[in-house]
Scaffold this active site. Sequence first.
Site, short mmCIF file in Angstrom:
data_model
loop_
_atom_site.label_atom_id
_atom_site.label_comp_id
_atom_site.label_asym_id
_atom_site.label_seq_id
_atom_site.Cartn_x
_atom_site.Cartn_y
_atom_site.Cartn_z
N GLY B 146 -6.50 -9.34 5.69
CA GLY B 146 -7.45 -9.65 4.63
C GLY B 146 -7.84 -11.11 4.64
O GLY B 146 -7.14 -11.97 5.23
N CYS B 147 -8.96 -11.42 4.01
CA CYS B 147 -9.50 -12.79 4.04
C CYS B 147 -8.59 -13.76 3.30
O CYS B 147 -8.21 -14.81 3.84
CB CYS B 147 -10.92 -12.81 3.49
SG CYS B 147 -11.11 -12.00 1.89
N TYR B 148 -8.24 -13.45 2.07
CA TYR B 148 -7.34 -14.33 1.31
C TYR B 148 -5.99 -14.44 2.03
O TYR B 148 -5.37 -15.50 2.05
CB TYR B 148 -7.08 -13.76 -0.08
CG TYR B 148 -8.13 -14.05 -1.12
CD1 TYR B 148 -8.48 -15.36 -1.44
CD2 TYR B 148 -8.75 -13.02 -1.83
CE1 TYR B 148 -9.41 -15.63 -2.44
CE2 TYR B 148 -9.69 -13.29 -2.82
CZ TYR B 148 -10.02 -14.59 -3.12
OH TYR B 148 -10.93 -14.86 -4.11
N ALA B 151 -6.19 -16.95 5.07
CA ALA B 151 -6.21 -18.37 4.69
C ALA B 151 -4.85 -18.81 4.15
O ALA B 151 -4.36 -19.90 4.46
CB ALA B 151 -7.30 -18.61 3.65
#
Lengths: 342, 342, 342, 342
Positions: B146-148, B151
């Site tokens: 996932g994106c979150y 990061a």
Amino acid sequence: MHVALVGVTGYSGMILYQLLQQHPEVNQVDLYGHKNAKAQSLATAVPQFIGSQAMIEPFAAEKIMAVDQVIFFATSAGVTTELAKTFIAANFPVIDLSGDYRLRSRSSFKKWYHKEAPDQAALQRAHYGLAEFHQASGQTYIANPGCYATATLLGLAPLVQQGLIEPDSIIADAKSGTSGAGKKLAANTHFTQTNENLQVYKVNQHQHIPEIMQQLQEWNSQVPAIQFTTTLLPITRGIMSSIYATVKQGVTTQALQHAFQDTYQEQPFVRVFTEQLPTLKQVIGTNFCDIGIVFNPITQKVFVVSVIDNLLKGAGGQAIQNFNQLFSFPIASGLPQTPILP
Amino acid sequence: MHVALVGVTGYSGMILYQLLQQHPEVNQVDLYGHKNAKAQSLATAVPQFIGSQAMIEPFAAEKIMAVDQVIFFATSAGVTTELAKTFIAANFPVIDLSGDYRLRSRSSFKKWYHKEAPDQAALQRAHYGLAEFHQASGQTYIANPGCYATATLLGLAPLVQQGLIEPDSIIADAKSGTSGAGKKLAANTHFTQTNENLQVYKVNQHQHIPEIMQQLQEWNSQVPAIQFTTTLLPITRGIMSSIYATVKQGVTTQALQHAFQDTYQEQPFVRVFTEQLPTLKQVIGTNFCDIGIVFNPITQKVFVVSVIDNLLKGAGGQAIQNFNQLFSFPIASGLPQTPILP
Amino acid sequence: MHVALVGVTGYSGMILYQLLQQHPEVNQVDLYGHKNAKAQSLATAVPQFIGSQAMIEPFAAEKIMAVDQVIFFATSAGVTTELAKTFIAANFPVIDLSGDYRLRSRSSFKKWYHKEAPDQAALQRAHYGLAEFHQASGQTYIANPGCYATATLLGLAPLVQQGLIEPDSIIADAKSGTSGAGKKLAANTHFTQTNENLQVYKVNQHQHIPEIMQQLQEWNSQVPAIQFTTTLLPITRGIMSSIYATVKQGVTTQALQHAFQDTYQEQPFVRVFTEQLPTLKQVIGTNFCDIGIVFNPITQKVFVVSVIDNLLKGAGGQAIQNFNQLFSFPIASGLPQTPILP
Amino acid sequence: MHVALVGVTGYSGMILYQLLQQHPEVNQVDLYGHKNAKAQSLATAVPQFIGSQAMIEPFAAEKIMAVDQVIFFATSAGVTTELAKTFIAANFPVIDLSGDYRLRSRSSFKKWYHKEAPDQAALQRAHYGLAEFHQASGQTYIANPGCYATATLLGLAPLVQQGLIEPDSIIADAKSGTSGAGKKLAANTHFTQTNENLQVYKVNQHQHIPEIMQQLQEWNSQVPAIQFTTTLLPITRGIMSSIYATVKQGVTTQALQHAFQDTYQEQPFVRVFTEQLPTLKQVIGTNFCDIGIVFNPITQKVFVVSVIDNLLKGAGGQAIQNFNQLFSFPIASGLPQTPILP
């Protein structure tokens, strides 16, 4: 009532001028600029005031003390230090929106502001005007709190005052729109650079850190320090301070909510949310500080989100709160309560 | 090489399609939609692809396995669970951008996604494709992170792997642009509501929390939980994860910086900053994750800022990294390294 | 004075409610919703009014006529047609912000609004409330003008009334923020689609075209048509109408400026600029229409830029102007004159 | 092929550098700055190029002619006038993105640019590189068109060349994002001033007016003048030119559409839309100029909307088109065709 305002050309000054003009107890707002500048029309100095007939007169302390009953400073850091001296000496009421008289320690001021500090006696006498916690009546020199400090302190007060959190666990991830950075042109507030961007700045170096710490330690001497970060947002107005702290063993969601509700139940400008979280936009244009609280039993951390309009509750609005206290006007006089919709 | 892509109409799918078309090892990208839909031109389905001659064909597993060598799923949560079964059974290579096969526990999936979980055996065999840490070569089912999670995990890896922080002290205040919320119309992504606003959402309930935890605990079983908050930004693209943790006694700034530099020195898509902090904009349009680190000796906390383009490193770009690993293509093939300027 | 407001949940209704609450002649604003809906708190229906104690009651014409002295409709096109009938029959004062009663021709209404038109007699009796030009005193049914129409008509009035331009040469390139499109979710106002974009829409089909034409022809029967284009801007509030027309031979810059100055010299809410051009932002938050004029002797064309806040001068603000006229209150009562700064 | 680039620190230069680096025929891009400046790393001069190893060397004409085969100037108005002299004298290929050599008349240059004009002979020899209409092969000095001029001329070409409109009826209402205004700090591009605003500027005074007129008159000597307005948008990239003209009697919608389709049918970078209108966003990140056409039989006016990315088709992209023509590379080499999504 006649009031003086120095520094109408900055964003805080502009907003404060609008508020003072609409204040029911104010008959006249006299504007003052640089001591050596010629009188200038407000509409020329600040095109946004197009149509205004007001003039900005050269700063003249004696004249101000003769015709006005209070002076507001919306000047840059370092400027008030000089200009305020005469008024302090004369015990003339001052409401100072700059940071010059907020810190009680001269060395702290020098360290964080990189400027010469005001006189020690004057610093000691200045009243830190966090309006919900310190009554300005009876004071003469009001140091109006900083915008980040206001949002963060109001979000922390119940937790720190009542010892609900581990004192060394406080973290605030604060975000601000560009109006907080003022009118001065700078690379990081150039539209092309700010737009579609986030820029972290002044990490561990923001001048509101000592201001926050001074107040926290007054409330609870066990707080050793605060981790505080500031991020520039691609919006014009508003501050969100996202606060995290470790909750002491045994403290419940209910206890946390009650602490906030009890603290602010008599305060018209702090609203506590327990069901949903406030958005930034709901306070823009108002003097409200809206606070949401979520306890996470898994991490044992409380998350507090505190939002304000940096130019109202974080500057001009709180200055009016202090003005109202100072002159015993009704607590909400002249303070906007309806947000800019939609 | 011929590749299949299901779900080109969503934002991740659009971007992935652009990347695949420009990938030097890809000859053809075959697009597939719903099983029962008629064939449709891409330009009709996604007006942004105006001028394209490509067609979206009805999904047909057998046909795909006959003509393509790998399938990418850029479908919504729950959809891949069904569609992937045939490919899993056949050991056909899948790169799945959805969240369906990221969590190894069925009950965790059900709890956080509020949907039926995939088959347990399939979950166990899925490879969590955090590209800098897990090699995809030899795998058949890649669950793209996932994106979150990307990061945040990249910003935490050296700290957690090397035990430099107190394991129960991790807080991530993450912010995302609206493209992360997808194409679906919703009140909180209506322009009038998003613009000039910040909206905190899914506090302690975001489905990337268990994904982050699963990985952190694989790295360091002592991490009990993470405090994780998500805020919607008035920008289109980009994630900033602002991470805080208490540093263990004796750990220095230098040790922290070295940990990041050592961890990522061979990684072309993670850049470590020790002098200045990255802005969000510097990674938009690229596959980079840029990380800045600041240790605060007063609070004993480290602040890590990790920025990515949510649609590239946080979705389609990382999918290409996994694709390159899976087929032993050069590590940076087809991956954009120049940001969208200015 | 007690006033009724139907449609507080839309953007125009929200703003109008704020204005009415602050209006010095209004004691109470009674809110009404759907006839068959249950009473509901305003704060529930419109989260932005958090903290409000007001209720939205079911619409009931008889009750309204009993307790209120005027009714404002801030309802969608087509809704007022039905709801207003009883009030019209009773000669009860109505201020209607919808487009239902602006056009005098039923066939024109059907053509442009794609809805059944109101009764012909009622249309004929409705007063088109372009406040600077038509006095509402003595009227009972006020059709408050559209936002685009207001900005464009005020920018054209002196030119058309005084025959300074070629009547067939008028072109208006009008732009609006998203609040003009209302609260309804739509693909073109999804943040991701609107942000960093310009979208032309309803070319030659906007329902304000016949409204503008009806008024222009009343002023000058020689105007055959107007070329009118609308573009959606990535901002929340504001309309700029950029108007072009060919100036008749012999007409000078001075004559053009005087025409505007003379026309609006007694009008507190239209400001004419001859030295510089107004920006959109200087009217946001106010009821002003600011107009700049530049004559180009090379092309023999005049360029007029007319800016308004679409929700104030373009909706709720003009409604208050009409309200003031209707009840002979001071012309500027309850109307904001200070822009949202900075 | 080795190419030289002067002026990489401006927005056009940055983008052009990215394009040249990815161009399949370019082996090396040599960067040059001020003659008297020391060599400096690109990453220092332009933080957005963080990680780049490239150096900016002092400008040295002889060296450039020895090692490079063409020079690109992305310098400010007035700078190229001086720097280009040596290259012109030596017949060395130049592609100049500045406005210095676009106008053939020295007096016109002085009037609109307020600077000393280049040498008359050099102006006469310069090739105006509107890529769809003027072949650069065989030329040595290419004056790359301005951004507004490109969007407006491509939107007007078929109408003017084929005499479909009244020649004195042309009006262009053009809008641009802030990147068109460059990197220099200015009050009107300060985020707080640009955001949520529209600002009309340089009315009848924009330096692209004579550039547009020069080309229009070359196409059709009957065009006497153009009414041209520029408005600053709160977005970073993109130009929309909204063009209006009176169509000659007897010209039909079909004739207008065919004129555009015929003119651009062989042109890969101009796309004509007859069913729907292009949005600005669909060209951002690409070299396309997208054009929509709507004829209004009521007003007898045609509305043309022409959109480009000001930094690509309006600057660096068109420079690459000219570069490709100059060296007979494939027409679309190195030119981006996929928009920045979503």
